[in-house]
Design a protein around this motif. Structure first.
Motif: not given
Lengths: 136, 138
Positions: A1-3, A5-6, A9-10, A13-14, A16, A50-51
């Motif tokens: 499974m692909s990570r 996007v996670e 996003n992380r 977020l850093r 942001r 993302t946001f």
């Protein structure tokens, strides 16, 4: 499974969080892109995907939320508030404030009621939403 | 009538990494780490706090939820969508901030004087937001 996007996003977020922390400083897209490990052009696109808004608009709403706080809770002049939250020109500050809230800083100050809430909630919940026609 | 909060819950993408963070860096202690077969029941607590008050570090995924839902959940947490997750207190916010910073904890904002005390925030490896407050008068 692909990570993928996670992970993306992380990293966004850093970046942001870094904007939230250094909101009074000029928007430094190359520095934020480095935090997120992407190119500057890719950063703006990915942040928006993302946001739901550009980094520029996100930062503007952060600054306007702080400006609202200062207009409400302190006696600083509008010009002082403008400089305190990171705008370098009163014209840009007034235009941005009006575009986001639909009223001038002075008008907001007149009708605002003092409300002290924990800072992290103020940052998240009292940040003004953009008007529907408020642009990107 | 209810008389206490006993278990609160945080979703973590990886329980070993969560232990490294919550125990190794934040200094919490393991309350339970039990393999129930269908899940790993992993709880941590603040040393010296009420021993019944624990945080369940739950890994989202099958069989409790399908893999796609778990994936979506992880992606949302990674962009900060879990909101305010945990609030701790401390006797000395500035000292605690410096200690966590030295351990490489991702801190979102520095110790700030507020009407209710001095507080700062950070994130766990997965994106959950935690805050630490030194209440006014303490």
């Amino acid at each position: 499974m692909s990570r993928a996007v996670e992970e993306s996003n992380r990293r966004m977020l850093r970046a942001r969080d870094a904007m939230d922390r250094a909101y009074t400083e000029p928007l430094d897209i190359p520095a934020l892109a480095r935090i997120a490990h992407v190119s500057p052009a890719h950063f703006i696109r990915t942040f928006r995907a993302t946001f739901g808004e550009t980094p520029h608009r996100y930062l503007q709403r952060r600054r306007v939320e702080r400006a609202m706080f200062l207009l409400r809770e302190t006696d600083q002049s509008v010009t002082e508030v403008c400089m305190t939250v990171g705008f370098s020109s009163l014209g840009t500050f007034s235009r941005t404030f009006h575009a986001i809230l639909g009223e001038s800083p002075t008008a907001y100050r007149k009708r605002a009621v003092s409300s002290v809430v924990p800072n992290c909630f103020g940052m998240a919940y009292m940040r003004p939403a953009s008007l529907p026609d408020g642009g990107p | 009538m209810l008389n206490k909060i006993r278990i609160t819950h945080v979703f973590v993408a990886d329980q070993d990494e969560a232990l490294d963070f919550y125990v190794g860096k934040l200094g919490l202690e393991v309350a339970d780490d039990i393999d129930l077969g269908f899940m790993r029941w992993l709880t941590v607590r603040v040393p010296g706090d009420d021993p019944d008050r624990v945080i369940l570090l739950e890994k989202p995924g099958p069989p409790a939820m399908d893999a796609q839902t778990a994936e979506q959940l992880r992606e949302l947490i990674a962009k900060g969508a879990s909101g305010f997750t945990l609030g701790f207190s401390t006797d000395d916010a500035r000292k605690t901030y410096d200690e966590l910073k030295a351990k490489g904890v991702e801190l979102t904002d520095g110790p700030t004087e507020q009407p209710y005390g001095i507080d700062f925030g950070g994130r766990d490896p997965f994106g959950n937001h935690f805050r630490v407050s030194q209440p006014a008068g303490s």
